[in-house]
Design an enzyme around this catalytic site. Sequence first.
Site, PDB file in Angstrom:
ATOM      1  N   LYS A  95     -16.191  55.131   9.973  1.00 25.11           N
ATOM      2  CA  LYS A  95     -14.727  55.063   9.901  1.00 25.11           C
ATOM      3  C   LYS A  95     -14.292  56.237   9.019  1.00 25.11           C
ATOM      4  CE  LYS A  95     -10.752  53.180  10.733  1.00 25.11           C
ATOM      5  NZ  LYS A  95     -10.108  53.403  12.026  1.00 25.11           N
ATOM      6  N   TYR A 110     -22.905  45.849   0.508  1.00 22.28           N
ATOM      7  CA  TYR A 110     -23.683  44.631   0.290  1.00 22.28           C
ATOM      8  C   TYR A 110     -24.477  44.655  -1.019  1.00 22.28           C
ATOM      9  CZ  TYR A 110     -22.479  43.306   5.037  1.00 22.28           C
ATOM     10  OH  TYR A 110     -21.780  42.959   6.169  1.00 22.28           O
TER      11      TYR A 110
END
Length: 368
Positions: A205, A148
């Site tokens: 992940k 972001y």
Amino acid sequence: MGRARTRLCYLFGVSLKKKIAILPGDGIGKEVIPQAIRALEAVGAPLEFTSFDWGADRYLTDKTTVPPDGFAMLGRDFDAILLGAFGDPRVPTNIHAKEILLGMRVEMDLYANVRPVRLLDGRLCPLKGVEAKDIDFVVVRENTEGVYGDVGGVFKKGTADEVAIQEDINTRKGVERVVRYAFEYAANHLRLDGSPRQNVLMCDKSNAMTHAGGLWQRVFKQVGSEHPQFKCEHMYVDALCMQMVRDPRQFDVIVTNNMFGDIITDLAAGLQGGLGMAASGNIHPGKTSMFEPVHGSAPPIAGKNIANPFGAILTAAMMLRHLGLGAEAEKIEAAVLAALLAKKTTVDIGGTLGTREAGEWVAQRVGA
Ligand code: ATP
């Protein structure tokens, strides 16, 4: 506050009220925040409100997103910020939303985005056989880094050879402080039934994103070893999504990065009755923190008096607890629960009331 200090403040005319900056923002933010303020006023909390007009209307009038010194002023002059939502179709770039909301999180360094996921009424959960007591966990989302940060670029834009790169920023400092916050949150916050929190789960992940995931793994292992009272768990984000739907009872405290936190908390909001029910805090311990409902400005339903105000009202309660006003927070939460049980709610969760009417019912209950 000690009695002596209270007396001194009284003698010298210093206000004991907590100063709250109100930024309703755009769309349904402007409808739900007044209902949150109603509940705060009804509970009689010692608060002093100052409203700011930051948002699309102001931007379209004078091109201001954040006024000069805006974030420094909020940090200096206020104890907390209560914010609605930003985003307006009249500003297609959403530049104001980006500069105000993402800017505030980064510039005020509000690194822990805390999103409690509680099912207040079993009827609100779309899963079969799940009761209110079954869902009571919290997601701690890293709030200042990740993808972001708008780091990256495009090359050969608009051609068949176009390349787009979006960098994922993970710093040792950023990861460690949010992981530490998650363990501290687990230690300091009981479950709704009064029992202690027992496990902290890190979601990543790391099988595919090995560099960033490796850092998160190492930090989580180290910080976890300093908190032996908690069971430390790990899930890949895809598996976590499946487990949240299969058996949400297993979760206690989840810590994850900015993007995964964004995604899994929308899924989690679905478990607790939808976006209209979810509260959040953007926290930097010891500094002025900001509280906002999880939902956005929801342009399709804005201005119709149909938005659910309970996410904003529960957010106000969360802010009270953060400010040390736990008894007042409990009163507001109890009133929301009563509204759910009496079906005095907006249409999205099965009631017939408008935004204002649902807010009014809660405020009256709080004040009763
Ligand atoms: P963002 O991009 O900031 O997530 P958005 O406007 O795309 O914002 P949301 O505002 O989060 O998305 O809402 C998506 C949809 O969810 C809305 O159009 C609306 O149907 C529903 N929704 C969100 N908040 C509420 C609410 N408080 N009450 C009722 N429905 C809501």
